[in-house]
Scaffold this active site. Structure first.
Site, short mmCIF file in Angstrom:
data_model
loop_
_atom_site.label_atom_id
_atom_site.label_comp_id
_atom_site.label_asym_id
_atom_site.label_seq_id
_atom_site.Cartn_x
_atom_site.Cartn_y
_atom_site.Cartn_z
N PHE A 1 9.18 55.10 47.50
CA PHE A 1 8.06 55.46 46.62
C PHE A 1 7.11 56.35 47.40
CE2 PHE A 1 4.00 55.14 44.51
CZ PHE A 1 4.34 55.26 43.18
N ASP B 1 6.09 58.50 55.81
CA ASP B 1 5.09 58.09 54.81
C ASP B 1 4.56 56.72 55.21
OD1 ASP B 1 3.67 57.14 52.66
OD2 ASP B 1 5.12 57.78 51.15
N LYS C 1 -4.46 54.86 51.32
CA LYS C 1 -4.70 53.42 51.12
C LYS C 1 -5.70 52.82 52.13
CE LYS C 1 -0.45 52.22 48.63
NZ LYS C 1 -0.88 51.73 47.33
C1 LIG Z 1 4.51 54.59 50.56
C2 LIG Z 1 3.62 55.16 49.50
N1 LIG Z 1 3.45 56.48 49.42
C3 LIG Z 1 2.64 57.04 48.51
C4 LIG Z 1 1.97 56.26 47.58
C5 LIG Z 1 1.10 56.91 46.56
O1 LIG Z 1 -0.24 56.70 46.89
P1 LIG Z 1 -1.38 56.97 45.79
O2 LIG Z 1 -1.21 55.97 44.73
O3 LIG Z 1 -2.67 56.84 46.57
O4 LIG Z 1 -1.19 58.36 45.29
C6 LIG Z 1 2.12 54.88 47.62
C7 LIG Z 1 1.43 54.03 46.64
O5 LIG Z 1 1.77 52.90 46.41
C8 LIG Z 1 2.96 54.31 48.61
O6 LIG Z 1 3.14 52.98 48.68
#
Ligand SMILES: Cc1ncc(COP(=O)(O)O)c(C=O)c1O
Length: 402
Positions: A139, A224, A253
């Site tokens: 994700f 990520d 986050k």
């Molecule tokens: C690993 C990862 N990358 C990207 C995102 C996306 O982040 P945002 O919701 O702040 O756009 C998330 C959100 O859960 C995530 O867990």
């Protein structure tokens, strides 16, 4: 101000219905506790999905934000602001990277690393043709670039995808190494622990293997750390435990502790790729967001939250393993790193169906994947608050039906 009933009626009338929030309305918090408008207490074991790293209403964060709000909120990237420069220095130092580019969310941080990789390939080879390797179950966010790297088809359904991304099984280094050598590999993007996908930690050696593959094939390694970063897994960033250095990292986050901020960090080698005019964001790195992140970094250091995540993560793991032993028909296993952990239910149970029953008992948790109850609490959570969550699950498990 209003009652639960009045506020829910307003919400259903005026909010766009793309989310499906639980049927109560939160008003305030302290540490890992939250209180709704009727005064009911909840133990927050999700932290706004791994966001509120230093807990709710941390006195230092609250004071610094208030102070900064009285000084300067925003000037745009036409001008430097002092707090953002200092944040870039502190964050690159803590992460062992060289440069920081700031944005507002995880999806935006992933768009930045995606664009960085494509542009770097284009500068080297005169074309953006080539493949970005991502993983099943990954994700990376909801914007079109991040969504295209996301490896769960349900999130992409009905939206199409940016071309040039291939998905391989997570953890399968051999599948990556088997990519044909006549294909140009632009980058590999990976989460050290797949959070949304179901709390799957990368197998031992996977990140190091990807690093070696990227070196061989002239590809960028993009990590990520949006969910795993800022001490959650027991080290400041999860890749620090893997003995590697990526070319670029996405953060968000926990970085702002609840105030929206994201970042792309890169090594010096890629400092000249996104030149002025190629990428940006009006709010990126604004003064208030930068103060939030600087204060979070300070609290993480002062309160030794990485060590705390490791220690409490081990205790939570033991508590969850007890549950697995006690309810073998309901629970398959527990897994995770530090304070990002999942209790995996047996096939046929649906994790999101468990959440309302836990909410009734005053416990807030989230589901990850179909069968995983995910713990991503504030890093200041106490052992007894974690135990409250585990005991609530213990009480609810016998009531579940397939
Ligand atoms: C690993 C990862 N990358 C990207 C995102 C996306 O982040 P945002 O919701 O702040 O756009 C998330 C959100 O859960 C995530 O867990």
């Amino acid at each position: 101000m209003g009652s639960t009933t009045d506020l829910l009626a307003l919400a259903h009338k005026h909010l766009y219905g793309n989310y499906k929030p639980a049927p109560f309305v939160l008003r305030s918090g302290k540490g890992a506790e939250l209180f709704d408008v009727d005064g009911k207490r909840y133990v927050d074991l999700c932290a706004g999905v791994a966001v509120c790293a230093v807990g709710h209403a941390h006195p230092k964060l609250a004071a610094r934000l208030a102070e900064q709000a009285g000084k300067l909120l925003h000037v745009s990237n036409y001008f430097f602001n002092e707090e953002n420069i200092l944040l870039a220095q502190e964050l690159t130092y803590a992460s062992c990277m060289d440069r920081g580019l700031f944005c507002n969310s995880g999806a935006e941080a992933n768009e930045a690393i995606f664009k960085l990789a494509r542009r770097a390939a284009w500068m080297k080879r005169g074309t953006t043709e080539g493949v970005i390797v991502a993983f099943h179950n990954a994700f990376h966010g909801r914007t079109m670039g991040a969504l295209s790297m996301t490896g769960t088809p349900k999130y992409r359904e009905g939206f199409g995808a940016v071309e040039g991304v291939v998905h391989l099984p997570f953890g399968d280094l051999a599948a990556v190494q088997a990519l044909p050598t006549d294909k140009h590999i632009i980058a590999v993007v990976v989460e050290p622990v797949q959070g949304e996908g179901g709390v799957y930690p990368a197998p031992e050696g996977f990140l190091a293997g990807l690093r070696a593959f990227c070196n061989e094939r002239g590809a960028l390694l993009l990590v990520d750390e949006v969910q795993t970063g800022i001490a959650r897994t027991g080290s400041f960033l999860a890749f620090h435990e893997a003995g590697i250095r990526p070319d670029a990292v996405a953060l968000a986050k926990g970085l702002g502790g609840g105030f929206p901020i994201g970042a792309m960090l890169t090594t010096e080698e890629y400092a000249g790729v996104l030149t002025p005019g190629t990428h940006g964001s009006t709010y990126g790195g604004n003064a208030l967001a930068s103060v939030a992140a600087r204060t979070v970094l300070e609290i993480v250091r002062e309160e030794k939250l990485a060590a705390r995540a490791k220690d409490l993560g081990a205790k939570l793991s033991a508590m969850l393993n007890d549950l697995v032993q006690a309810f073998p028909d309901h629970c398959e296993l527990e897994r995770g790193r530090g304070l990002l952990r999942g209790l995996v239910l047996r096939e046929g149970f649906v994790a999101r169906d468990v959440l309302p029953k836990l909410q009734e008992k005053g416990i807030l948790l989230t589901a990850a994947g179909d069968r995983v109850i995910r713990f991503s609490p504030p890093l200041v959570v106490t052992e007894s608050e974690l135990a409250e969550g585990v005991e609530a699950i213990r009480a609810v498990l016998p009531t579940l039906t397939k």
